[in-house]
Every structure is written in C-alpha cells, then in structure tokens.
Design a protein around this motif. Structure first.
Motif, PDB file in Angstrom:
ATOM      1  N   LYS A 168       0.602  -1.333  -0.072  1.00  0.00           N
ATOM      2  CA  LYS A 168       0.000  -0.110  -0.007  1.00  0.00           C
ATOM      3  C   LYS A 168       0.814   1.128  -0.113  1.00  0.00           C
ATOM      4  O   LYS A 168       0.610   2.244  -0.708  1.00  0.00           O
ATOM      5  N   LYS A 169       1.922   1.212   0.785  1.00  0.00           N
ATOM      6  CA  LYS A 169       2.952   2.220   0.899  1.00  0.00           C
ATOM      7  C   LYS A 169       3.549   2.496  -0.681  1.00  0.00           C
ATOM      8  O   LYS A 169       3.765   3.682  -0.940  1.00  0.00           O
ATOM      9  N   LEU A 171       2.038   1.841  -3.750  1.00  0.00           N
ATOM     10  CA  LEU A 171       0.991   2.248  -4.327  1.00  0.00           C
ATOM     11  C   LEU A 171       0.653   3.667  -4.112  1.00  0.00           C
ATOM     12  O   LEU A 171       0.100   4.471  -4.906  1.00  0.00           O
ATOM     13  N   ALA A 172       0.780   4.026  -2.643  1.00  0.00           N
ATOM     14  CA  ALA A 172       0.620   5.513  -2.494  1.00  0.00           C
ATOM     15  C   ALA A 172       1.340   6.695  -3.260  1.00  0.00           C
ATOM     16  O   ALA A 172       1.024   7.786  -3.307  1.00  0.00           O
ATOM     17  N   LYS A 173       2.409   6.073  -3.929  1.00  0.00           N
ATOM     18  CA  LYS A 173       3.371   7.052  -4.412  1.00  0.00           C
ATOM     19  C   LYS A 173       3.018   7.318  -5.883  1.00  0.00           C
ATOM     20  O   LYS A 173       3.161   8.022  -6.519  1.00  0.00           O
ATOM     21  N   PHE A 174       2.036   6.360  -6.394  1.00  0.00           N
ATOM     22  CA  PHE A 174       1.552   6.753  -8.001  1.00  0.00           C
ATOM     23  C   PHE A 174       0.144   7.393  -7.662  1.00  0.00           C
ATOM     24  O   PHE A 174      -0.681   7.343  -6.729  1.00  0.00           O
ATOM     25  N   ASN A 175      -0.172   8.136  -8.833  1.00  0.00           N
ATOM     26  CA  ASN A 175      -1.505   8.568  -9.018  1.00  0.00           C
ATOM     27  C   ASN A 175      -1.716   7.936 -10.525  1.00  0.00           C
ATOM     28  O   ASN A 175      -1.168   7.021 -11.088  1.00  0.00           O
ATOM     29  N   TYR A 176      -2.935   8.467 -11.001  1.00  0.00           N
ATOM     30  CA  TYR A 176      -3.049   7.973 -12.373  1.00  0.00           C
ATOM     31  C   TYR A 176      -2.043   8.044 -13.503  1.00  0.00           C
ATOM     32  O   TYR A 176      -1.961   7.144 -14.171  1.00  0.00           O
ATOM     33  N   PHE A 177      -1.357   9.308 -13.519  1.00  0.00           N
ATOM     34  CA  PHE A 177      -0.567   9.419 -14.751  1.00  0.00           C
ATOM     35  C   PHE A 177       1.011   9.379 -14.292  1.00  0.00           C
ATOM     36  O   PHE A 177       1.725   8.998 -15.326  1.00  0.00           O
ATOM     37  N   ASN A 178       1.527   9.182 -13.132  1.00  0.00           N
ATOM     38  CA  ASN A 178       2.868   9.420 -13.008  1.00  0.00           C
ATOM     39  C   ASN A 178       3.650   7.907 -13.293  1.00  0.00           C
ATOM     40  O   ASN A 178       3.122   7.075 -13.148  1.00  0.00           O
ATOM     41  N   GLU A 179       4.531   8.312 -13.759  1.00  0.00           N
ATOM     42  CA  GLU A 179       5.832   6.959 -14.012  1.00  0.00           C
ATOM     43  C   GLU A 179       6.700   7.142 -13.085  1.00  0.00           C
ATOM     44  O   GLU A 179       7.457   8.464 -12.832  1.00  0.00           O
ATOM     45  N   ASN A 227      13.249   0.495  -6.448  1.00  0.00           N
ATOM     46  CA  ASN A 227      13.795  -0.889  -6.554  1.00  0.00           C
ATOM     47  C   ASN A 227      13.990  -1.739  -5.374  1.00  0.00           C
ATOM     48  O   ASN A 227      13.997  -3.046  -5.499  1.00  0.00           O
ATOM     49  N   LYS A 228      14.506  -0.966  -4.180  1.00  0.00           N
ATOM     50  CA  LYS A 228      14.693  -1.825  -3.053  1.00  0.00           C
ATOM     51  C   LYS A 228      13.382  -2.099  -2.314  1.00  0.00           C
ATOM     52  O   LYS A 228      13.424  -2.643  -1.170  1.00  0.00           O
ATOM     53  N   SER A 229      12.271  -1.502  -2.851  1.00  0.00           N
ATOM     54  CA  SER A 229      11.054  -1.487  -1.791  1.00  0.00           C
ATOM     55  C   SER A 229      10.507  -2.992  -1.612  1.00  0.00           C
ATOM     56  O   SER A 229      10.353  -3.747  -2.598  1.00  0.00           O
ATOM     57  N   LYS A 230      10.303  -2.930  -0.542  1.00  0.00           N
ATOM     58  CA  LYS A 230       9.597  -4.517  -0.164  1.00  0.00           C
ATOM     59  C   LYS A 230       8.208  -4.488  -0.515  1.00  0.00           C
ATOM     60  O   LYS A 230       7.509  -3.676  -0.667  1.00  0.00           O
ATOM     61  N   GLY A 231       8.077  -5.824  -1.258  1.00  0.00           N
ATOM     62  CA  GLY A 231       6.757  -5.999  -1.764  1.00  0.00           C
ATOM     63  C   GLY A 231       6.492  -5.723  -3.071  1.00  0.00           C
ATOM     64  O   GLY A 231       5.554  -5.840  -3.928  1.00  0.00           O
TER      65      GLY A 231
END
Ligand code: ADP
Ligand code: ZN
Ligand code: ZN
Length: 728
Positions: free
Chosen positions: A145-146, A148-156, A163-167
C-alpha cells in the motif's frame, strides 16, 4: 527474389559504382547489408536500389554473364537517410567529384556509417514503473500500500527509486505495477550563460527581420558590425519559422562557440525542442542526438560544420553564423563547404539561408553586391554603443618596449594595469600556437624542419618537444645541432606559451588560457569561459578561439599581441584573414555599458588589411581586396581546383603531374593551369599538387571526370580532388 544494387564500403574511385547482390527477403533501399566482395569477407554494403526478379540465380548468371552472390545479412531495419538526404548525397558526390559511398560516410555520424568500424552505439533506455488500475483488487500488504501511495493515475516512477522497496516484486507479478521503458537521450545541453527570455528588437533589427520574412529570396547576407545583435535576429527568425511548423538549423564555426549559442537558444526555447551536434559529443551522445532529430522530435539543431547534414525535415531556416570562417570548409573527407550544402537543402525545402558576419567573406560580399545574395546591414551596435577606441603599436620601434618584455609593449602594459585596477576584464589574442615558432641553431643558423613535410618545427614548452603544425610530426626537443654540434639552440618569434610565461612575470594576477592545443574539449572550453564570465579571472589569453562571437559585458580591453601572424601565411586569403581576425577581436570589447579600448601590436604599420581593420572600414578593405583578387585571378573571379596526387615513386609523381597539366591545358577558355607544385615527402610517399583556376564548373567538369577515369586504370597512385580549394 530481389536484386540489389549495392555500394561497397571502400571509399575509392575504382569502386564508385554499384555491384549486384541477391536477397530472398525484401530489403529497403538505403539500408546497410553484410556482403562478401571478391576475396574480402563481411564488408558493409549500402543498398542503392532494389528490384524484384522472377529469375533464379542460375538464370541470372546466364543472362548477366557473371555470378551473383547472396547478401549475408541485413543490418538496418530502416533506411539510414531519408529521401532528401539520400538524393543530396548523389548531388554532392557529383558536385565534388567524390565517391558516393564516401559522401554518405561523411554525411552520417560514425556509428551509422556504411563502413566496417568497431564503434557501435545502441539505444539506451530509462526504466519506469506505472500503475495498472485494472488489476488492483488483490489483498495488499501494508508495504505494498505504501508503494502504491506514491502513484497517481498518470505518474511514472523511475525504476531506481523503487527498486529496493519491499513487496514490489509481488506487485509486478500480479500485474498491478508494470514496467515500461523509454528511449533515453544521453546528452544534456548546458546553459552556461543567462540571457533574457524576452527580446524586443530594435528598429534596425526589426527592419532586417521584416525584410527577411517578407522576401522570397533563398540566400541572405547579414552584414552586421560586432555587437549589433545578429543573434537576436536569428532567435526571432527561428521563432517565426517554428510557428509556421518549420524547423531551423543553426551553425557556428567552432566548438568553442557552441556554449554561447546553446545558452542563448536555451534561454528562449524549450530544451525538448533542441538537439546539439558537434564533434566533441561522445559517439553515444551523438547517436542519440542524431536519432532524436531523425525521429522528428526536435525543431532546432545547433551544431558545427557537419551538423549541416542533420536529418531535420521541413527546414525553414539555415543560419551560418560567422560565415567567413574557414572551419565551414571540410578538408579531409568530402570537400564540402557547409554554405554550399545549405543552399541545396534550403532550396529543396523552400527555406532560407542566412549568412551572418561582421566581416563577410570577400566572395559572399561580392555575390551580395551582384544581387546574387540579398544584402542586409546592421550599422549600429545595440544601445548605440561605440566601437572601441583603437591604438596601433609599432613593434619595430624599440621605444615602445622596455627591457622587461619584447612581447608586451609599454602602452599595452599600462592599459592592462588600468583595466585591472578598475576590476574590468581583458582579452589578449595570440594567434600562434606553441612557445617558439622557429627553432634554430644560433651558431650556424640551422633551422629544425619536419622530416616529413619540410615545415618549420614549433617548440612546445609544455611537452618539451618540437611539433609540426602541418602534419603533426613530433620529436623530443634536441639539445644539439645536427649540423655543427653546437648546444646554443634558440628560437625566434613566439607563440601563446611564451606569451603566457611573460604575462605571469609582468602581472601578478590570475588568468585563463584558451589554446586549441591544451583545451581541445568543449567541456574544458565551457569551464574556462564560465570562469571568465563569472569574473573569477579577469584575463583571458587565447588563440583565435577568443576572437569571435563571445559576448562578455565586462571586457573593456582587447590586446592583439601580434597582428602579423596571418599576414605571412602563404594563402591568397592572408589579408582577408588578418582583417577579419583584428576586426572580430576588437569587437569583443565594450559590448555592454562600459566603453572599450583595443591595442593592436604590429610590425607592418602600413599594411592595408591592418589599417582598414583598426579604422573599422570594411567597405574600403573590400574595395582594395577585390581589386587585388581580380588582378591575381583569385576568387571570386576564378575558382581554384586542387588536385593532390601521391606516389611512392618521385619520377612517377612528376610524370602523372605533367599528364594532368596537359589534360587541363587542352581546355580552351577561361582556365589557368599550373604545373605540379608543393611537393613533399611524407610517410614514404611523394605528394604534389596541381592547381587549375576556372570560371565555371561546367568548363572543367568533363576533364575532371576524364582524369578520374584515367586514374582508375593507373596503379600505385592516390588522388584527392577539391573543386573549390579554400587556400592555395
Ligand atoms: P553580434 O552577434 O551581432 O555581435 P549579439 O547578438 O551578441 O551581437 O549582441 C550584442 C549584445 O547586445 C548582446 O549582449 C545582446 O544580448 C545585446 N542585444 C542585442 N540586441 C538586443 C535586443 N534587441 N534586446 C536586448 N539585448 C540585445
Ligand atoms: Zn648549428
Ligand atoms: Zn610535417
């Protein structure tokens, strides 16, 4: 099956025609293929034509009377050149009597050349993650969830950031996050100097601008004195043609001038619209910039000479700044002049060519006066600033010098000290490379010459060696005269290294040196210019790289250490080059609000090139010079064809030289032929030149082509033809 007409990668006259190959697969015209040729394996071929055939290879053999082999591989999926450039190559090959394959090789960046070279560039990618909303229905962990919180509809989000994020791996497996890749462009243009992003043209500039956009002429000669704001007009013109959905190509003569032009263009236009092409980009960067242009991603290209071949489409405007510069002429490969290529390309697109200069070449001005080019003038400096106050110092008059220095005259020393006291900036021009120009024995007078080509060797103190500036031969500094054995060796005349040494002795201040021997890379040049611009140093000493284009507001003094260096250069252009160099250098001073001064040191007080330059009198110089050109049958009255031949045998060289002379002597009108000259010996080969002056290319065309045919059947020679030699 398909039959291909293929050019072989070897850039020689004997192979300047196509060879037939077969292919089972369809091949695009203009791509590279791998072929065997005679006994050579795996040569690169360049496909000129493709025809389908229903015959078999055996039937073809009977029909043609020779064997046809299959190509071994197809290298490119798309043609290297678009149809405009493909045809341009054919035109230039004929115009310059140069093999077609070599013409294409000249036009393309190294990594794309139809030539078997090792350097290969590949497209680089940046990797990103993007969210795929359709797939978000799975149970998610807090870590996920953490993320996904960094994304919105458009961003890349750049792959490296996550790369190092868990999950993460799990999110990718479930298809919630997807990886995308994007072509990466490895070159980032730097904005070294800040410029206004709003330009209001002055009345005079506006008049010129309007005259250009409202005219249908192809070529414009913009003759504007130094500091009159030619660049502002360029920028406004580019804007105009971009609005009409056309593109613009802007050339500067030297790498050292790219940082300034790039900064000015970047201040005004969007970075994404611009590509840069010059020789000090890395091959991979150049490959990227080239690709960006051919994919139609940019609208403006800034570059040096070879950028004239940039694969821009729909060109509205081609600008050659400092059009008189010799750097626009290629000497080694296809002997083109960027100006001549510009005319052909602009004509094709119905675009315009702007030739800009404060000192137009004699040829261009003559054409403008004959209404072949559209002449435009800017007679005032921006803000009505005055040109610098100029004084001439006689180098032959010893009262102008103290025992301290024979390089810096007393008036020059005084002005430098005054400028330094006021914390203003100074540019010193030394147009000689190296330390001592002529290395000789003081006992017997023996002069050290290049064993290859016979030119005088120049002493370079930095490397403690003697260097030939003609052919790059190098040797350690000798300590004994080979003639008389004396150790009393010395040099007369001086170069930039000696000037620097003397400057250090007299003035106790920081300085920078821009010397093509020591600062060849554009990054180093940028760093030095940047330091000078930020006033970290107040003195810039340089060879002719400092004479043109630069725009530093705090420069109030310019010193030309030795105005004579070009005068003695054996070329019909030596006076023109002298006039231009002095005028341009003087033009670096007093460009903003502070008045400028210039001091010109010379031994030839009466020379007309020097005198007209310090009186800022281009018109009189032109009139005098054109008279001389006419008298001596030089351009623009006659053009110069240079034929250089090479052989291992000296007698053969003379014989062939005589044959060439005889061949051209048969032409009946308007041709002047000279006998074999400038003979030198280099790397075990004899080299000589035959010059032919002519009025119209059509008068010599047939004979040059005959010569090439004769040459093809002769072995043991090399030949180089330049139908418009820049010097002689
Ligand atoms: P040139 O190329 O003709 O030697 P530049 O284009 O470098 O001249 O202009 C000289 C200086 O005057 C530069 O600093 C430039 O920014 C300034 N300048 C020229 N025209 C204008 C203008 N219309 N508005 C603002 N500044 C200008
Ligand atoms: Zn000697
Ligand atoms: Zn040499």
């Amino acid at each position: 099956m398909y039959l291909l007409n293929v050019l072989i990668e070897r850039n020689i006259y004997a192979l300047n025609n196509t060879f037939l190959y077969a292919s089972n697969d369809y091949v695009n015209k203009g791509v590279r293929v791998l072929v065997d040729f005679n006994s050579s394996k795996d040569l690169i071929g360049y496909v000129l034509e493709v025809n389908e055939t229903t015959l078999t290879i055996e039937e073809l053999k009977i029909e043609k009377g020779f064997n046809i082999s299959f190509i071994k591989d197809i290298i490119d999926t798309k043609p290297l050149l678009n149809s405009e450039l493909f045809e341009l190559g054919k035109t230039l090959s004929k115009k310059y009597f140069y093999p077609l394959i070599g013409t294409y090789q000249t036009m393309l960046p190294k990594t794309l050349r139809p030539k078997n070279i090792k350097t290969k560039s590949h497209i680089a990618y940046d990797y990103f993650y993007k969210i795929n909303r359709n797939n978000i229905n799975a149970e998610l962990t807090p870590f996920q969830k953490k993320i996904l919180a960094k994304f919105n509809y458009f961003n890349e989000i750049n792959k490296n950031e996550l790369n190092k994020s868990k999950g993460l791996a799990d999110l990718i497996n479930k298809g919630i996050i997807e990886e995308i890749k994007k072509e990466k462009y490895r070159y980032k243009p730097q904005k070294l100097f800040e410029y206004e992003n709003v330009i209001n043209l002055t009345k005079e500039q506006e008049r010129v601008y309007n005259e250009i956009i409202n005219s249908n002429d192809l070529v414009y000669l913009l003759y504007g004195i130094t500091g009159s704001g030619k660049t502002e007009i360029y920028i406004k013109l580019i804007e105009h043609y971009l609005k009409k959905n056309q593109t613009a190509l802007i050339l500067v003569p030297e790498i050292s001038l790219t940082p300034l032009m790039i900064s000015r263009i970047l201040s005004y236009f969007n970075e994404n619209e611009i590509a840069i092409l010059h020789s000090s980009l890395k091959e991979s960067e150049r490959y990227d910039e080239y690709r960006k242009i051919s994919l139609g991603k940019v609208k403006i290209v800034i570059g040096t000479r070879s950028a004239i071949f940039a694969p821009l489409d729909n060109i509205g405007l081609i600008i050659l700044d400092e059009e008189d510069s010799s750097s626009y002429k290629e000497e080694k490969l296809l002997p083109y002049h960027a100006k001549e290529v510009a005319f052909i390309r602009a004509h094709y697109f119905n675009g315009k060519v702007i030739l800009g200069s404060a000192t137009p070449s004699i040829e261009s001005m003559a054409k403008a006066k004959n209404k072949i080019y559209h002449l435009l003038r800017l007679e005032k400096r921006y803000n009505e600033l005055n040109l610098p106050l100029i004084s001439l110092v006689d180098r032959k008059d010893i009262t102008n010098f103290s025992s301290k220095s024979y390089i810096f005259s007393l008036p020059l020393i005084k002005e430098i000290q005054n400028a330094l006291k006021r914390n203003e900036q100074i540019i010193l021009l030394v147009n000689n490379r190296g330390y001592g120009r002529t290395f000789y024995c003081r006992e017997c007078g023996h002069v050290f010459k290049c064993p290859n080509c016979g030119s005088n060797l120049v002493y370079h103190k930095n490397t403690d060696s003697l260097l030939c500036h003609h052919c790059d031969y190098k040797m350690a500094k000798p300590n004994k005269c080979p003639n008389c054995g004396s150790h009393f060796l010395s040099f007369y005349d001086f170069g930039i290294e000696k000037v620097e040494e003397e400057f250090k002795k007299i003035f106790n201040v920081k300085y920078e040196v821009l010397d093509s021997d020591r600062t060849p890379k554009s990054l180093q040049i940028s760093n030095i210019l940047n330091k000078f611009n930020k006033k970290e140093v107040n003195v810039l000493i340089g060879t002719q790289i400092v004479s043109k284009g630069h725009d530093f507001s705090d420069v109030t003094l310019v010193g030309v250490i030795n105005a004579d260096s070009f005068l003695n250069y054996p070329s019909f252009r030596s006076y023109e080059n002298t006039f231009n160099l002095i005028t341009q250098t003087i033009g670096r001073a007093g460009r903003k609000d502070k008045p400028g001064k210039a001091i010109v040191q010379t031994s030839y007080l009466d020379n007309y090139a020097i005198n007209y330059a310090i009186n800022n009198d281009y018109e009189s110089f032109f009139n005098k010079e054109i008279e001389q050109r006419k008298l001596l049958n030089n351009p623009p009255f006659y053009w110069v064809l240079k034929i250089e031949i090479e052989s291992i045998n000296e007698n053969d060289l003379y014989d062939f030289g005589n044959d060439i002379y005889d061949l051209f002597a048969l032409i009946e009108k308007d041709v002047i032929v000279y006998r074999l000259t400038n003979i030198s010996f280099f790397k075990e080969r004899y080299i000589g030149q035959v010059f032919v002056k002519y009025k119209r290319l059509s008068d010599i065309e047939l004979t040059v082509n005959n010569l090439i045919n004769i040459f093809k059947n002769k072995s043991g020679f090399k030949i180089k033809i330049d139908p418009n030699s820049y010097d002689y």
